[in-house]
Design an enzyme around this catalytic site. Structure first.
Site, PDB file in Angstrom:
ATOM      1  CE1 TYR A  47       0.928  -2.950   1.185  1.00  0.00           C
ATOM      2  CE2 TYR A  47      -0.340  -4.574   2.898  1.00  0.00           C
ATOM      3  CZ  TYR A  47       0.359  -4.848   1.439  1.00  0.00           C
ATOM      4  OH  TYR A  47      -0.153  -6.310   0.849  1.00  0.00           O
ATOM      5  CG  ASP A  74       8.558   0.067   1.415  1.00  0.00           C
ATOM      6  OD1 ASP A  74       7.722  -0.899   1.668  1.00  0.00           O
ATOM      7  OD2 ASP A  74       8.768   0.356   0.465  1.00  0.00           O
ATOM      8  CE  LYS A 116       3.768   0.432  -5.275  1.00  0.00           C
ATOM      9  NZ  LYS A 116       2.579  -0.268  -5.799  1.00  0.00           N
TER      10      LYS A 116
END
Ligand code: KE4
Length: 447
Positions: A142, A237, A265
């Protein structure tokens, strides 16, 4: 009825599903989400003043735990000076300097406000730089919710993808190709057919959105060589893995250098921050230098970067931190398997550093999405709620990873293991009335 239950009812009347991000609604495990009042160290406190040991850590950012004093002190110093300007600030240069120093493959970096923005921008940049349209992603990975990435593998023909959400026209995903994670042969087949049209591969170097799936030894190095062969770009990613598994990214652990890296994050320390960066020749295609447009009102916001920079500086100044986090995670998972084994509960765990996955399965290795989907999801739900009832919060989905922070002490981990033991005892069909006896025994032995 607790405050959370009442507020969730109200929230659902004015917020879709009562949440601002779907996974928070507990659809993956059933039940009602609790509303958080505060966090400190490894703990969350809900509106009913119930305390939980937190293994979600805001889905990864809080590697130092909640409200780390150094981060709070930095914010208290910065906030009174103003919240944002939409103009260059010194801290943006400091953050860029630290990221490019810690992750050498990133020669230039652009700050954004989320992981989605980071990956969406990196893909646009890769397409602009190569002049190609296709991208290859992996089933179960994702990368945020931008249109061309909201795909599921085409039934049967895995290669072609179909939109995985209403509102995404098929034309928006026609250039998105999909292969199983860890399947280099599938990637080679796709490149043999489309290689000259593929702008980039985007991959989570350690998959963290279908539970925790590390790369097989040949996977990342072969992605690198296939991209080199076909002059496609390799995008890592690292929104989860960046500064989670190493101070230099997963790319340093596996010694595979991507052309572009996406971050998020941890670099926001709990506030909304994303970033993408990489080779100078590629990054200089970005506006205002080059023809690939990308922008953001709050990109590089000084308050958000203050939290992120403070977090990175604490990590940078604690050289042992990653070994300590990995050791604590290994201890926790080994002990969890011992306890599950005691009660004959089939359980497998996988981890890299302080990101970990728990799988209810007889298998002793999980390499891709299909294998995760075959795990016992009912057992996971029982485990989730059993822990929650004992004040322990893991991700409300069998397809997410767990995180251990520097605030998770041995006693916090041991409390969790004790709670797990009670659940496995029940899961094994032992007479639950006996559980109280077990609890009494525990209490007696604890005195
Ligand atoms: P955001 O746009 O949610 O900040 O980041 C998207 C993203 C990109 N790349 C990776 C590897 C990610 O894991 C994410 C987002 N992670 C999920 C949980 N694994 C966020 C939780 C949520 O959607 O609420």
């Amino acid at each position: 009825m607790g405050h959370s239950t009442n507020l969730f009812k109200k929230a659902q009347t004015i917020i879709p599903g009562g949440v601002n991000s779907p996974v928070r609604a507990f659809k993956g495990v059933g039940g009602t989400p609790f509303f958080i009042k505060s966090g400190n160290g490894p703990y969350l406190i809900d509106l009913d003043n119930k305390q939980y040991i937190d293994y979600v850590c805001s889905w990864g950012p809080l590697i130092l735990g909640h409200a780390h004093p150094t981060v709070i002190a930095a914010l208290n110093k910065t906030i009174p000076q103003g919240l944002g300007y939409g103009a260059p600030t010194e801290i943006e240069v400091e953050m860029a300097e630290l990221i490019t120093q810690l992750i050498p493959s990133i020669k230039k970096v652009r700050m954004v406000n989320s992981g989605t923005e980071a990956t969406q921008s990196a893909i646009r940049l890769a397409r602009g730089f190569t002049g190609r349209n296709k991208i290859l992603k992996f089933q179960g990975c994702y990368h945020g919710h931008s249109d061309s990435l909201l795909v599921k593998s085409g039934s049967g023909l895995l290669t072609f993808s179909i939109p995985d959400s209403l509102g995404v026209p098929a034309e928006f995903t026609q250039h998105t190709l999909v292969a199983p994670f860890n399947d280099i042969q599938a990637v080679q087949r796709i490149f043999a057919q489309f290689g000259e049209e593929i702008a980039a591969i985007i991959v989570e170097p350690i998959a963290g959105n279908m539970n925790c799936i590390p790369p097989l030894a040949d996977f990342l190095p072969n992605l690198r060589s296939i991209c080199d062969q076909y002059k496609s770009l390799l995008i890592f990613d690292e929104v989860i893995t960046g500064f989670r598994v190493s101070l230099h990214g997963a790319q340093s652990l596996y010694n595979v250098i991507p052309d572009l890296t996406c971050l998020g994050k941890i670099i926001g320390g709990g506030l909304p921050v994303g970033a993408f960066g990489g080779r100078q020749d590629i990054m200089e295609y970005l506006a205002p230098l080059g023809p690939v447009y990308q922008a953001g009102t709050l990109s590089g916001n000084p308050i958000a970067l203050t939290a992120g920079l403070a977090t990175l500086q604490v990590l940078q100044q604690s050289p042992q931190v990653y070994q300590d986090l990995a050791k604590a995670t290994q201890y926790f998972l080994e002990e969890l398997k011992v306890v599950a084994n005691q009660y004959s509960i089939p359980l497998h765990t996988q981890s890299v550093g302080s990101m970990f996955g728990i799988f209810f399965t007889q298998k002793n290795s999980i390499h891709n999405y299909d294998q995760v989907a075959c795990c016992n999801l009912e057992n996971f739900k029982q485990f989730f709620h059993g822990l929650l009832n004992q004040g322990i919060y893991i991700a409300p989905s069998a397809f997410e990873v767990g995180f251990i922070s520097t605030a998770h002490s041995q006693s916090v981990l041991d409390q969790t293991l004790e709670a797990a033991k009670r659940i496995f005892f029940q899961m094994n069909g032992y007479d639950t009335s006996a559980t109280s006896a077990l609890l009494e025994v525990d209490t007696l032995s604890a005195e």
